[in-house]
Design a protein around this motif. Structure first.
Motif, PDB file in Angstrom:
ATOM      1  N   ALA A  65       0.750  -1.248   0.153  1.00 22.01           N
ATOM      2  CA  ALA A  65       0.107   0.069  -0.115  1.00 22.01           C
ATOM      3  C   ALA A  65       0.825   1.522   0.018  1.00 22.01           C
ATOM      4  O   ALA A  65       0.273   2.180  -0.207  1.00 22.01           O
ATOM      5  N   VAL A 175      -3.861   5.190   4.669  1.00 23.16           N
ATOM      6  CA  VAL A 175      -3.326   4.431   3.809  1.00 23.16           C
ATOM      7  C   VAL A 175      -3.449   3.180   4.484  1.00 23.16           C
ATOM      8  O   VAL A 175      -4.198   2.045   4.179  1.00 23.16           O
ATOM      9  N   TYR A 178      -7.202   2.348   5.062  1.00 20.92           N
ATOM     10  CA  TYR A 178      -7.750   1.804   3.935  1.00 20.92           C
ATOM     11  C   TYR A 178      -7.554   0.455   3.622  1.00 20.92           C
ATOM     12  O   TYR A 178      -8.238  -0.421   3.339  1.00 20.92           O
ATOM     13  N   ALA A 179      -6.089   0.171   3.857  1.00 18.90           N
ATOM     14  CA  ALA A 179      -5.537  -1.116   3.561  1.00 18.90           C
ATOM     15  C   ALA A 179      -6.134  -2.182   4.609  1.00 18.90           C
ATOM     16  O   ALA A 179      -6.035  -3.689   4.513  1.00 18.90           O
ATOM     17  N   LEU A 294      -6.006  -5.562  -2.176  1.00 18.46           N
ATOM     18  CA  LEU A 294      -5.915  -3.901  -1.846  1.00 18.46           C
ATOM     19  C   LEU A 294      -7.358  -3.100  -2.478  1.00 18.46           C
ATOM     20  O   LEU A 294      -7.399  -3.262  -3.795  1.00 18.46           O
ATOM     21  N   LEU A 297      -6.796   2.931  -3.062  1.00 18.93           N
ATOM     22  CA  LEU A 297      -6.353   3.757  -1.989  1.00 18.93           C
ATOM     23  C   LEU A 297      -6.527   5.090  -2.148  1.00 18.93           C
ATOM     24  O   LEU A 297      -6.688   5.754  -3.247  1.00 18.93           O
ATOM     25  N   GLN A 323     -11.953   6.565   4.573  1.00 21.48           N
ATOM     26  CA  GLN A 323     -12.897   5.883   3.509  1.00 21.48           C
ATOM     27  C   GLN A 323     -14.286   6.093   3.547  1.00 21.48           C
ATOM     28  O   GLN A 323     -14.921   6.034   2.446  1.00 21.48           O
TER      29      GLN A 323
END
Ligand code: ADP
Ligand code: MG
Ligand code: ZN
Length: 478
Positions: A65, A175, A178-179, A294, A297, A323
């Motif tokens: 990511a 990040v 999100y991941a 993933l 992103l 997100q």
């Protein structure tokens, strides 16, 4: 002398697994002290560690990511030191061969985007926690945290100010969330950051001597500590002194950094290969399988929001930080709201209202569809924008739709010209001075009269009509 600050961050991200890195004890936060322990994480003699496969998957996902490469061969090292919260007398970590290396994170600055390079991200186990406060007869130790999986993400010394550091952390957190590899909750210690700070004469290429600052418990503390440190080092150099390479602690209540110990070197830890965990190969197929997991992103989402919806880089940047926020925005647009108005209403109204009530976007009582309906009512002229801004907090507090509130409170916009005409006439009669001023060419006097009509109608009159009707009436009397 002018100096340039140079900053590198080491951030510990707690990986979101149910079990610890080398045993099957739970990682749950807030348990009774020492409940989540076993012979492995208590470091009892003869207990053997086994790597948790989920940790490996999340570490690879995190690395991908942030555009890192993933090592082919994986091995662990012992980092030896004595500390009461470290029962084994060593920490299992990675030294020369981190699982992830050579990545980057792009941050958005007013001057444009800037790339912050990631040197490496390595796996290690957390230590326990010493408790001193409120304990009169000594200190206690809680090993619940011992063996919790951490990924330490280390940047190149690429940051140049406290605000760049703040942007970097914000992006790293976004990040990682999100991941789905960490919740990055600073209060629960699942994101912890050490800041390395040095200064050098502007224009010089050579790095200055750095201080490493620990005990930073919030993004704000990171910013404040960096600013303090830059000032402290500048004063030292300006008075002909030198900066010592040392570890310093941030003191939150005094807002200063305090020397803790002179910098330890790698050889002090006598790193050596962990004999209880054999080296192994991470197959490229496995890496590609994880890459496919993933989601879109923040960086890609921000690019798409700019292209697809014509948002500015700044607006897109704010919306993609979470997100759920990004999804909320997109849902409002799908319900028919203009992207620019959706972005404005979310950023300058809704987020503020939720913040005041300590609600996150996912807990918002107002859904994207509810917000879209409110905006549509304003655009259709059913209510004025001003009333709309008063309706939104009521929607949050009363958990009603805009339509319900407008109907029950009689807030619909007055567009009846005769009705507005009556109020306008009253305002003209009551304010002869403003009328005089307008006649003598002072356009601003009109604004005052418009204000009087809006006040009289409790903000419900259509402002454009009020303007037009007042002007007509005033001109008739000239
Ligand atoms: P250590 O593990 O001893 O802390 P590293 O070489 O891993 O040392 O560096 C840690 C961090 O310090 C990295 O983020 C790096 O970019 C940063 N750093 C190294 N030298 C400097 C310097 N002179 N000024 C500011 N940051 C630095
Ligand atoms: Mg360090
Ligand atoms: Zn355990």
């Amino acid at each position: 002398m002018n100096y340039e600050p140079v900053i590198g961050l080491e951030t510990h991200v707690q990986l979101l697994t149910r079990c610890k890195i080398f045993c099957s004890c739970p990682t749950s936060f807030g348990e009774q002290p020492n409940k989540n322990t076993c012979p492995v994480c208590l470091g009892l003699p003869g207990a053997l560690p086994v790597l948790n496969g989920k940790v490996l998957e999340l570490a690879i996902k995190a690395g991908l990511a942030i555009d890192c490469q993933i090592a082919e061969r994986l091995r662990f090292n012992r980092k030896n030191y004595f500390y009461p919260d470290l029962p084994k007398g060593y920490q299992i970590s990675q030294f020369k061969h981190p699982i992830c290396f050579g990545g980057f994170i792009d941050i958005v600055l007013p001057s444009g985007s800037k790339r912050i390079c990631i040197t490496r991200a390595h796996l290690e186990e957390d230590a326990g926690k010493l408790l001193h406060e409120g304990i009169p007869d000594g200190s206690y130790v809680d090993f619940n945290r011992a063996g919790v999986p951490l990924l330490e993400v280390v940047t190149e010394p690429d940051l140049r100010s406290s605000s760049e550091a703040y942007q970097y952390l914000t992006m790293l957190k976004a990040v990682m969330r999100y991941a789905g590899v960490s919740n990055c909750n600073m209060e629960e210690g699942s994101l912890r950051c050490d800041a390395n700070v040095s200064i050098r004469p502007s224009g010089s290429e050579k790095l200055g001597t750095r201080a490493e600052i620990k005990n930073l418990n919030s993004f704000r503390a990171v910013q404040k500590a960096i600013e303090y440190e830059i000032k402290r080092q500048t004063e030292l150099l300006d008075t002909g002194k030198t900066v010592a390479q040392e570890t310093r602690l941030w003191n939150e209540s005094r807002q200063v950094t305090i020397a803790m110990r002179s910098k330890e070197e790698a050889h002090d830890y006598r790193y050596f290969p962990e004999p209880d965990l054999v080296p192994f190969t991470v197959s490229r197929e496995e890496v590609e399988r994880i890459r496919k997991m993933l989601p879109e992103l923040p960086r890609d989402l921000s690019d798409r929001f700019q292209k697809q919806y014509g948002l500015t880089a700044y607006d897109a940047g704010v919306l993609v930080q979470e997100q759920r926020l990004a999804h909320f925005f997109e849902e409002a647009v799908k319900c028919g709201t203009q992207p620019k108005s959706a972005s404005n209403w979310i950023q300058s109204e809704l987020l503020g209202i939720l913040n005041e009530r300590k609600l996150s976007i996912e807990k918002s009582p107002v859904s994207a569809k509810d917000l879209a309906e409110l905006i549509a009512l304003i655009e259709k002229g059913t209510i004025s924008g001003k009333i709309g801004k008063e309706v939104l907090p009521r929607m949050v507090d009363e958990q009603k739709t805009a339509r319900q509130i407008i109907e029950s409170s009689g807030l619909t916009q007055i567009t009846d010209e005769a009705a507005i005409g009556k109020v306008a006439l009253k305002a003209i009669q009551a304010n002869p001075k403003s009328v005089e001023a307008f006649k003598s060419g002072k356009e601003t006097a009109l604004g005052y009269l418009v204000g009087q009509v809006m006040k009289e109608t409790q903000g419900r009159a259509n402002p454009q009509l009020v303007n037009k009707i007042l002007k007509e009436k005033l001109e008739q009397t000239i």
